[in-house]
Design an enzyme around this catalytic site. Structure first.
Site, short mmCIF file in Angstrom:
data_model
loop_
_atom_site.label_atom_id
_atom_site.label_comp_id
_atom_site.label_asym_id
_atom_site.label_seq_id
_atom_site.Cartn_x
_atom_site.Cartn_y
_atom_site.Cartn_z
N HIS A 121 0.78 -1.13 0.06
CA HIS A 121 -0.11 0.00 -0.26
C HIS A 121 0.63 1.18 0.10
O HIS A 121 2.43 1.24 0.83
CB HIS A 121 -0.72 -0.13 1.31
CG HIS A 121 -2.01 0.67 1.40
ND1 HIS A 121 -1.30 1.98 2.30
CD2 HIS A 121 -3.72 1.12 1.24
CE1 HIS A 121 -2.17 2.92 1.74
NE2 HIS A 121 -4.06 1.79 1.66
N ASP B 77 3.53 -4.76 8.02
CA ASP B 77 2.35 -3.77 7.65
C ASP B 77 0.94 -4.72 7.86
O ASP B 77 1.01 -5.28 6.91
CB ASP B 77 2.25 -3.12 6.33
CG ASP B 77 1.14 -2.50 6.11
OD1 ASP B 77 0.11 -1.93 6.79
OD2 ASP B 77 1.13 -1.55 5.01
N GLN C 104 -4.27 -5.13 7.41
CA GLN C 104 -5.58 -5.88 6.79
C GLN C 104 -4.71 -7.40 7.60
O GLN C 104 -5.36 -8.51 6.76
CB GLN C 104 -4.93 -6.08 5.10
CG GLN C 104 -5.07 -5.12 4.04
CD GLN C 104 -6.19 -4.46 4.31
OE1 GLN C 104 -7.21 -5.50 4.50
NE2 GLN C 104 -6.97 -2.86 3.74
N LYS D 57 -10.25 -0.97 10.62
CA LYS D 57 -9.69 -2.01 9.43
C LYS D 57 -10.27 -3.22 10.59
O LYS D 57 -10.51 -4.41 10.18
CB LYS D 57 -8.75 -2.27 9.41
CG LYS D 57 -8.70 -1.10 8.07
CD LYS D 57 -7.68 -1.87 7.31
CE LYS D 57 -6.97 -0.22 6.08
NZ LYS D 57 -8.17 0.51 5.40
N CYS E 154 -5.10 2.28 -3.53
CA CYS E 154 -4.19 2.86 -3.07
C CYS E 154 -2.70 1.74 -3.25
O CYS E 154 -1.25 1.27 -2.12
CB CYS E 154 -4.15 3.24 -1.55
SG CYS E 154 -5.30 4.67 -1.26
N1 7TS Z 1 -1.22 -0.98 4.66
C1 7TS Z 1 -2.34 -1.22 4.47
C2 7TS Z 1 -1.86 -2.88 3.95
C3 7TS Z 1 -3.90 -1.12 3.94
O1 7TS Z 1 -4.69 -1.62 3.24
C4 7TS Z 1 -4.07 0.77 4.29
C5 7TS Z 1 -5.11 0.70 4.58
C6 7TS Z 1 -3.42 0.37 5.30
C7 7TS Z 1 -1.90 0.64 4.83
C8 7TS Z 1 -3.30 2.64 5.58
O2 7TS Z 1 -3.79 2.32 6.33
P1 7TS Z 1 -4.81 3.79 7.31
O3 7TS Z 1 -5.28 3.14 8.25
O4 7TS Z 1 -3.69 4.24 7.55
O5 7TS Z 1 -5.45 3.99 6.38
N2 7TS Z 1 -6.14 0.35 2.83
C9 7TS Z 1 -6.96 0.72 2.21
C10 7TS Z 1 -7.77 0.03 1.30
O6 7TS Z 1 -7.51 -1.19 0.80
N3 7TS Z 1 -8.69 0.95 0.86
O7 7TS Z 1 -8.85 2.07 1.86
C11 7TS Z 1 -7.92 1.96 2.24
#
Ligand code: 7TS
Length: 422
Positions: free
Chosen positions: A136, A214, A217, A240, A380
């Site tokens: 991501h 990371d 997910q 999430k 992303c």
């Molecule tokens: N890393 C991964 C693998 C992610 O899927 C996401 C967000 C992030 C980092 C960032 O997370 P945040 O909570 O700091 O924003 N993924 C997604 C997505 O797949 N669709 O919207 C956000």
């Protein structure tokens, strides 16, 4: 504070029953465009059960005060709740040292913290940062920024045609002895692939590097134990995993966190302040400048309690069942191209696909008109899109409350797309 009502632990071996948990999620019980909502955008953000909504409401109704400062009852209660939540997250991630848990705004802020604090202190020209094509942007851009400032070089593991990382070049990359840190996702948000992080950690450690995982997910969809994983840093986001937005976690090994400089300055993170310099508070407060998201932390702990009662193994098994049903149905639709591992056992609850003649945005718009919410775009993860020669995919992502009938609604919606564009 009264703890929220958590479902009783499920008997071992029993499959997760999504119908039984749906009652906990008020937002799911609505119509969108005249049809019952089918929410399949869980990789972007998951929905919030009443137990978590109650935790937020109870905190503000009864305990709200700033932490670590007031010598009064409410401040004591909020501090206890905030620190208790930290201990809860520590247990979830498999460490008993709560000081290794740093609250952040989310996975993105946690990665930026490590990239800037650890990265700027340890990287110099000629050093290498190992990334992968499947990351991501949150696990790419901070490292690009730090590489630019330090002169470090970015190296990449690449994806094979089935959405899995090719590990063969890893030994070669590491043999140069310059990889100081590797940053790898536990689970891909764009493809759903569960990455072989333990193996990557083992190899990078043997070559003297450290590893950030990371888990944005990962922690939500699969059991996580940082000790077993062997990683040095693990990050995740509350929103999430049935928690609220604006709260997340960095876990780091104590020895590393202790020698890292603070990321932000301000209240709470200091020991002593003089006119021209300051000294830092102990872990974890050194990394938590300013008033934190106390209600968010309390709510995230409630979310973990909820997930734990259901069982992370059963949540993953349920997602893999839904993925399997979806893949089987999509393989029957002419013109559908599927991305990611063909075997559901290698993925969490994400199915990314394209349809011949229909842009992913058109797919998402038609599904929305039938009450089915998916995401379309690059997710992303532009390097993933570039790897497979597409600008976007449609993505259905599942969670513990999704049902077989909802998969069938998705598939029926795609039949409408095919009629219009096919
Ligand atoms: N890393 C991964 C693998 C992610 O899927 C996401 C967000 C992030 C980092 C960032 O997370 P945040 O909570 O700091 O924003 N993924 C997604 C997505 O797949 N669709 O919207 C956000």
């Amino acid at each position: 504070m009264a703890s929220p009502v958590i479902p009783p632990p499920a008997p071992a071996g029993e499959r997760l029953d999504p119908e039984a948990v749906r009652g906990d999620f008020p937002v799911l019980h609505q119509e969108v465009n005249g049809r019952p909502l089918v929410y399949l955008d869980n990789a972007a953000t998951s929905q919030t059960p009443v137990q978590v909504l109650d935790a937020i409401s109870n905190y503000y109704r009864r305990d709200n005060a700033n932490v670590h400062r007031g010598l009064h009852e409410l401040s004591r209660r909020s501090t206890d709740a905030y620190e208790g939540a930290r201990a809860r997250v520590a247990r979830w991630l498999g460490t008993d040292d709560a000081a290794e848990i740093i609250w952040t705004r989310g996975a993105t802020e946690a990665i930026n913290l490590v990239a800037h604090s650890w990265g700027l202190a340890h990287l110099e020209e000629g050093d290498e940062i190992l990334l992968t094509e499947v990351e991501h942007h949150s696990n790419l851009v901070p490292w690009q920024m730090v590489a630019r400032r330090t002169g470090a070089r970015l190296r990449y593991l690449e994806l094979d045609e089935h959405g899995q990382l090719e590990l063969e070049p890893l030994a070669e990359i590491l043999s140069g002895g310059r990889v100081k840190i590797a940053a790898v996702s536990h689970v891909s948000n764009a493809l759903g692939t569960i990455n072989p992080v333990a193996e990557i950690v083992g190899q990078v450690h043997s070559a003297g590097g450290v590893v950030l995982v990371d888990g944005a997910q990962g922690a939500a969809h699969a059991p996580v134990n940082v000790a077993e994983l062997g990683a040095d840093f693990y990050v995740c986001s509350g929103h999430k995993m049935c928690g609220p937005t604006g709260i997340g976690v960095l876990w780091g090994r104590r020895e590393l966190l202790e020698e890292m400089p603070p990321y932000q300055g301000g209240g709470e993170m200091i020991d002593e302040v003089e006119r021209d310099h300051s000294t830092w508070a102990d872990l974890p407060h050194k990394f938590e400048a300013g008033t934190p998201n106390i209600a968010g932390a309390v709510a995230m702990a409630a979310a973990l309690e909820y997930l734990e009662a259901l069982g992370p193994e059963r949540i993953l098994a349920h997602e893999q069942h839904l993925v399997s049903r979806t893949l089987d149905a999509l393989r029957e639709i002419p013109g559908v191209r599927l991305f990611g591992p063909p075997d559901p056992a290698h993925r969490a609850g994400v199915v990314s696909f394209t349809m011949k003649g229909a842009h992913p945005h058109d797919i998402a718009t038609i599904l929305d008109s039938e009450g089915v919410a998916i995401r379309a775009g690059h997710h992303c993860a532009q390097l993933v899109m570039k790897r497979y020669g597409v600008s976007a995919t449609a993505r259905a992502s599942f969670y513990l409350y999704n049902t077989d009938q909802e998969v069938d609604r998705l598939v029926a919606g795609l039949a409408s797309v095919q009629e219009i564009f096919g």
